[in-house]
Scaffold this motif. Structure first.
Motif, PDB file in Angstrom:
ATOM      1  N   ARG A   1      55.958   5.607  32.983  1.00 51.68           N
ATOM      2  CA  ARG A   1      54.620   6.166  33.050  1.00 51.68           C
ATOM      3  C   ARG A   1      54.228   6.439  34.501  1.00 51.68           C
ATOM      4  O   ARG A   1      54.384   5.588  35.368  1.00 51.68           O
ATOM      5  CB  ARG A   1      53.656   5.169  32.417  1.00 51.68           C
ATOM      6  CG  ARG A   1      52.274   5.682  32.280  1.00 51.68           C
ATOM      7  CD  ARG A   1      51.450   4.705  31.515  1.00 51.68           C
ATOM      8  NE  ARG A   1      50.076   5.171  31.454  1.00 51.68           N
ATOM      9  CZ  ARG A   1      49.102   4.508  30.908  1.00 51.68           C
ATOM     10  NH1 ARG A   1      49.328   3.336  30.372  1.00 51.68           N
ATOM     11  NH2 ARG A   1      47.894   4.990  30.891  1.00 51.68           N
ATOM     12  N   PRO A   2      53.687   7.628  34.782  1.00 49.94           N
ATOM     13  CA  PRO A   2      53.319   7.937  36.169  1.00 49.94           C
ATOM     14  C   PRO A   2      52.109   7.119  36.638  1.00 49.94           C
ATOM     15  O   PRO A   2      51.243   6.763  35.853  1.00 49.94           O
ATOM     16  CB  PRO A   2      52.985   9.425  36.132  1.00 49.94           C
ATOM     17  CG  PRO A   2      52.782   9.772  34.717  1.00 49.94           C
ATOM     18  CD  PRO A   2      53.492   8.761  33.888  1.00 49.94           C
TER      19      PRO A   2
ATOM     20  N   ARG B   1      47.749  12.572  40.324  1.00 49.51           N
ATOM     21  CA  ARG B   1      46.981  13.411  41.255  1.00 49.51           C
ATOM     22  C   ARG B   1      47.877  14.450  41.929  1.00 49.51           C
ATOM     23  O   ARG B   1      47.488  15.606  42.109  1.00 49.51           O
ATOM     24  CB  ARG B   1      46.292  12.537  42.297  1.00 49.51           C
ATOM     25  CG  ARG B   1      45.150  11.734  41.724  1.00 49.51           C
ATOM     26  CD  ARG B   1      44.450  10.937  42.802  1.00 49.51           C
ATOM     27  NE  ARG B   1      43.488  10.043  42.205  1.00 49.51           N
ATOM     28  CZ  ARG B   1      43.444   8.739  42.408  1.00 49.51           C
ATOM     29  NH1 ARG B   1      44.293   8.175  43.247  1.00 49.51           N
ATOM     30  NH2 ARG B   1      42.535   8.000  41.818  1.00 49.51           N
ATOM     31  N   ASP B   2      49.079  14.042  42.296  1.00 53.28           N
ATOM     32  CA  ASP B   2      50.019  14.992  42.909  1.00 53.28           C
ATOM     33  C   ASP B   2      50.361  16.110  41.938  1.00 53.28           C
ATOM     34  O   ASP B   2      50.449  17.287  42.327  1.00 53.28           O
ATOM     35  CB  ASP B   2      51.291  14.275  43.355  1.00 53.28           C
ATOM     36  CG  ASP B   2      51.068  13.376  44.554  1.00 53.28           C
ATOM     37  OD1 ASP B   2      50.040  13.553  45.253  1.00 53.28           O
ATOM     38  OD2 ASP B   2      51.924  12.501  44.806  1.00 53.28           O
ATOM     39  N   LEU B   3      50.551  15.776  40.647  1.00 53.51           N
ATOM     40  CA  LEU B   3      50.845  16.794  39.645  1.00 53.51           C
ATOM     41  C   LEU B   3      49.672  17.747  39.465  1.00 53.51           C
ATOM     42  O   LEU B   3      49.840  18.958  39.347  1.00 53.51           O
ATOM     43  CB  LEU B   3      51.196  16.138  38.303  1.00 53.51           C
ATOM     44  CG  LEU B   3      52.563  15.466  38.227  1.00 53.51           C
ATOM     45  CD1 LEU B   3      52.685  14.675  36.940  1.00 53.51           C
ATOM     46  CD2 LEU B   3      53.671  16.483  38.349  1.00 53.51           C
TER      47      LEU B   3
END
Length: 107
Positions: free
Chosen positions: A89-90, A96-98
């Protein structure tokens, strides 16, 4: 912290559950559980005054078996093998980067 452990019956002295006010004498065997290891310590002597952490080993003998520490090390390795850090899981930062990446591509 030790008082709380005594109240939860996690510390024994000579096989009997210890209360926070229990006096300890030379040659008493103290057992307690910490970080999934059951430690066994024998009191060799009682110092007259408080001593620093480096001098504590003069007054006690650690009789915890080496297998207990090896077992803890195996648990740590098995957890790393089950799920490597950074996988799965990110995190919030990854999310936020994505989101920022998607916004940059739309323009």
């Amino acid at each position: 912290m030790v008082t709380e452990a005594c109240r939860k019956n996690q510390i024994t002295v000579n096989g009997q559950v210890a209360k926070p006010s229990r006096e300890v004498f030379p040659m008493d065997k103290i057992t307690f559980r910490k970080d999934q290891i059951t430690y066994s310590i024998t009191v060799l002597d009682i110092p007259l005054n408080r001593v620093g952490a480096k001098l504590v080993d003069i007054y006690r003998k650690d009789e915890t078996p080496a297998e207990a520490f090896a077992h803890l090390e195996m648990l740590k390795l098995s957890k790393e093998h089950y799920r490597k850090s950074g996988v799965g899981r990110p995190t919030k930062k990854d999310r936020r980067d994505l989101e920022n990446f998607d916004l940059d591509n739309e323009e």
